[in-house]
Motif scaffolding. Structure first.
Motif, PDB file in Angstrom:
ATOM      1  N   ALA A   1       0.853  -1.191   0.000  1.00  0.00           N
ATOM      2  CA  ALA A   1       0.000   0.000   0.000  1.00  0.00           C
ATOM      3  C   ALA A   1       0.888   1.240   0.000  1.00  0.00           C
ATOM      4  O   ALA A   1       1.768   1.389   0.843  1.00  0.00           O
ATOM      5  N   ILE A   2       0.635   2.136  -0.967  1.00  0.00           N
ATOM      6  CA  ILE A   2       1.456   3.347  -1.092  1.00  0.00           C
ATOM      7  C   ILE A   2       0.616   4.624  -1.087  1.00  0.00           C
ATOM      8  O   ILE A   2       1.167   5.728  -1.092  1.00  0.00           O
ATOM      9  N   GLY A   3      -0.709   4.487  -1.059  1.00  0.00           N
ATOM     10  CA  GLY A   3      -1.545   5.679  -1.035  1.00  0.00           C
ATOM     11  C   GLY A   3      -3.012   5.329  -0.914  1.00  0.00           C
ATOM     12  O   GLY A   3      -3.399   4.171  -1.069  1.00  0.00           O
ATOM     13  N   PHE A   4      -3.801   6.352  -0.615  1.00  0.00           N
ATOM     14  CA  PHE A   4      -5.246   6.143  -0.527  1.00  0.00           C
ATOM     15  C   PHE A   4      -5.968   7.464  -0.776  1.00  0.00           C
ATOM     16  O   PHE A   4      -5.390   8.549  -0.669  1.00  0.00           O
ATOM     17  N   VAL A   5      -7.220   7.335  -1.116  1.00  0.00           N
ATOM     18  CA  VAL A   5      -8.128   8.469  -1.201  1.00  0.00           C
ATOM     19  C   VAL A   5      -9.432   8.012  -0.554  1.00  0.00           C
ATOM     20  O   VAL A   5      -9.848   6.865  -0.713  1.00  0.00           O
ATOM     21  N   GLN A   6     -10.044   8.917   0.206  1.00  0.00           N
ATOM     22  CA  GLN A   6     -11.281   8.581   0.911  1.00  0.00           C
ATOM     23  C   GLN A   6     -12.342   9.630   0.583  1.00  0.00           C
ATOM     24  O   GLN A   6     -12.103  10.827   0.691  1.00  0.00           O
ATOM     25  N   LEU A   7     -13.506   9.149   0.174  1.00  0.00           N
ATOM     26  CA  LEU A   7     -14.612   9.993  -0.257  1.00  0.00           C
ATOM     27  C   LEU A   7     -15.812   9.756   0.643  1.00  0.00           C
ATOM     28  O   LEU A   7     -16.166   8.610   0.926  1.00  0.00           O
ATOM     29  N   PHE A   8     -16.442  10.854   1.073  1.00  0.00           N
ATOM     30  CA  PHE A   8     -17.612  10.755   1.938  1.00  0.00           C
ATOM     31  C   PHE A   8     -18.828  11.360   1.238  1.00  0.00           C
ATOM     32  O   PHE A   8     -18.806  12.550   0.890  1.00  0.00           O
TER      33      PHE A   8
END
Length: 148
Positions: free
Chosen positions: A60-67
């Motif tokens: 795992a090298i990154g993430f994006v989180q959407l609400f």
């Protein structure tokens, strides 16, 4: 280019380190157990769309989180892109841009007409990335916070 996919509860161990790094970037103390609990709640409640970026070795090298949030003015839903993070060793390789494009594609797939985000005023690197991908800075509204 990284592999970007929807995160699952099986990814929590990998995501905890990224969430903790994200929080520390914003000058919060390290709290691995707090990050684990936060992620577990997101999956339990199914109240966020979390995408994870993996390198060629599936690290795992990154993430994006959407609400998702209701929008009275549009009588629909918009998504707030609340969190975007790329691990320091993986930066400047286009991973942030790839995560932003994946977030946009996911919104399109869910018929969401608008994504919204906030960033710190001094985060010029992120701002230039957003603008290069077509994001427009909102000049019409201010953000106010109230601590309770």
């Amino acid at each position: 280019m990284p592999t970007i996919r929807a995160a699952t509860p099986k990814d929590i161990d990998s995501l905890v380190v990224l969430i903790d790094g994200y929080r520390q970037f914003y000058r919060q103390p390290s709290d691995l157990e707090g990050a684990r609990h936060f992620l577990a709640r997101r999956f339990e409640r199914d109240d966020a769309h979390l995408l994870i970026a993996l390198d060629e070795s599936d690290a795992a090298i990154g993430f994006v989180q959407l609400f998702p949030v209701p929008s009275t003015t549009s009588l629909g839903t918009r998504w707030i892109l609340n969190d975007l993070f790329v691990s320091p060793q993986a930066r400047r390789q286009g991973i942030g841009s790839a995560l932003l494009q994946a977030a946009r594609a996911r919104a399109v797939d869910h018929d969401v007409p608008q994504l919204m985000l906030r960033t710190q005023t001094d985060n010029v690197t992120a701002q230039s990335c957003y603008q290069a991908l077509g994001w427009q800075r909102d000049e019409a509204f201010y953000t106010y916070l109230l601590s309770v």
